[in-house]
Each structure stands twice: as structure tokens, then as C-alpha cells.
Design a protein around this motif. Structure first.
Motif, short mmCIF file in Angstrom:
data_model
loop_
_atom_site.label_atom_id
_atom_site.label_comp_id
_atom_site.label_asym_id
_atom_site.label_seq_id
_atom_site.Cartn_x
_atom_site.Cartn_y
_atom_site.Cartn_z
N TRP A 291 10.46 50.65 49.29
CA TRP A 291 11.40 51.63 48.78
C TRP A 291 11.41 51.66 47.25
O TRP A 291 11.66 52.70 46.65
N GLY B 280 13.91 55.78 45.32
CA GLY B 280 14.19 54.81 46.36
C GLY B 280 14.72 53.47 45.87
O GLY B 280 15.02 52.61 46.69
N TRP C 32 17.77 56.77 55.97
CA TRP C 32 17.29 55.42 56.25
C TRP C 32 16.80 55.29 57.69
O TRP C 32 15.74 54.73 57.94
#
Length: 119
Positions: free
Chosen positions: A28, A34, A71
């Protein structure tokens, strides 16, 4: 039970579980967008390494809901499936039940990590 449970947990599965959260955090953090999600993954990697004696409280608002949906679609489902699978395998034996329950706690966290606090 907390200290001994955490030591046994770390040796027999906690290391792999925490490593999966840390890997998700690294992936991420590749993009600037992210990074907040990656930082959250690193926090939960610490929980996944040593979960005994810690509680998770869920809450949050609209922002947490949107991040949880993003997510789940990208990272949450594989992490939850792995943790739930280990939980089922460990709950087959009587000795493994406390460890299986910790895996179920982490599987639930893998589906809804945003808005959750660890105490």
C-alpha cells in the motif's frame, strides 16, 4: 496466559500472520495515496504478532466506511480468508482453540480495519 500465549503464538503462526500484514502495508505504501492505509496495516501487524491481552473496538464514520469498502475489495478478503482458515484448523484440537479464536479476531479485523482501535 497473555505473555506465554503471545510467545507460543509468535512461534506457531503469529510471525507469518504479522508478516502478511506488514507485506500488505509495504504494498500500500508504494503509492502516495495508499500511505495512510499502509500505516494502518503496520499498526495491525503489531497486533497480529502479539494479540493476546489486546482488545479491538470498532467504530468510525462515513470515511471509515468508504476506506473499509476499498480495503475489502483490494486487500481484506485474502487476509481474512487466510486468518479464518488457520482459525478453523486450530479449533479442531482443544489445545488450539485459544489460538484459533485469535485468528478469528484478526480475520474480523482484516475485513473492517478502519475505525478500529486497539486497547
Amino acid at each position: 496466559m497473555g505473555c506465554l500465549g503471545n510467545i507460543i503464538w509468535f512461534i506457531f503462526g503469529g510471525f507469518v500472520s504479522g508478516l502478511s500484514w506488514a507485506l500488505a502495508g509495504c504494498l500500500w505504501c508504494i503509492s502516495i495515496v495508499g500511505v495512510p492505509i499502509g500505516i494502518q496495516c503496520f499498526k495491525f501487524a503489531g497486533l497480529s504478532f502479539f494479540p493476546f491481552g489486546k482488545e479491538i473496538h470498532y467504530g468510525g464514520g462515513a470515511g471509515s466506511l468508504l476506506l473499509n469498502i476499498l480495503w475489502i475489495l483490494i486487500t481484506g478478503i485474502p487476509l481474512a480468508i487466510v486468518s479464518a482458515s488457520f482459525g478453523v484448523i486450530l479449533c479442531i484440537t482443544i489445545i488450539g482453540i485459544p489460538f484459533g479464536l485469535q485468528h478469528f479476531k484478526i480475520a474480523k479485523l482484516a475485513l473492517m480495519p478502519f475505525g478500529a482501535t486497539i486497547e
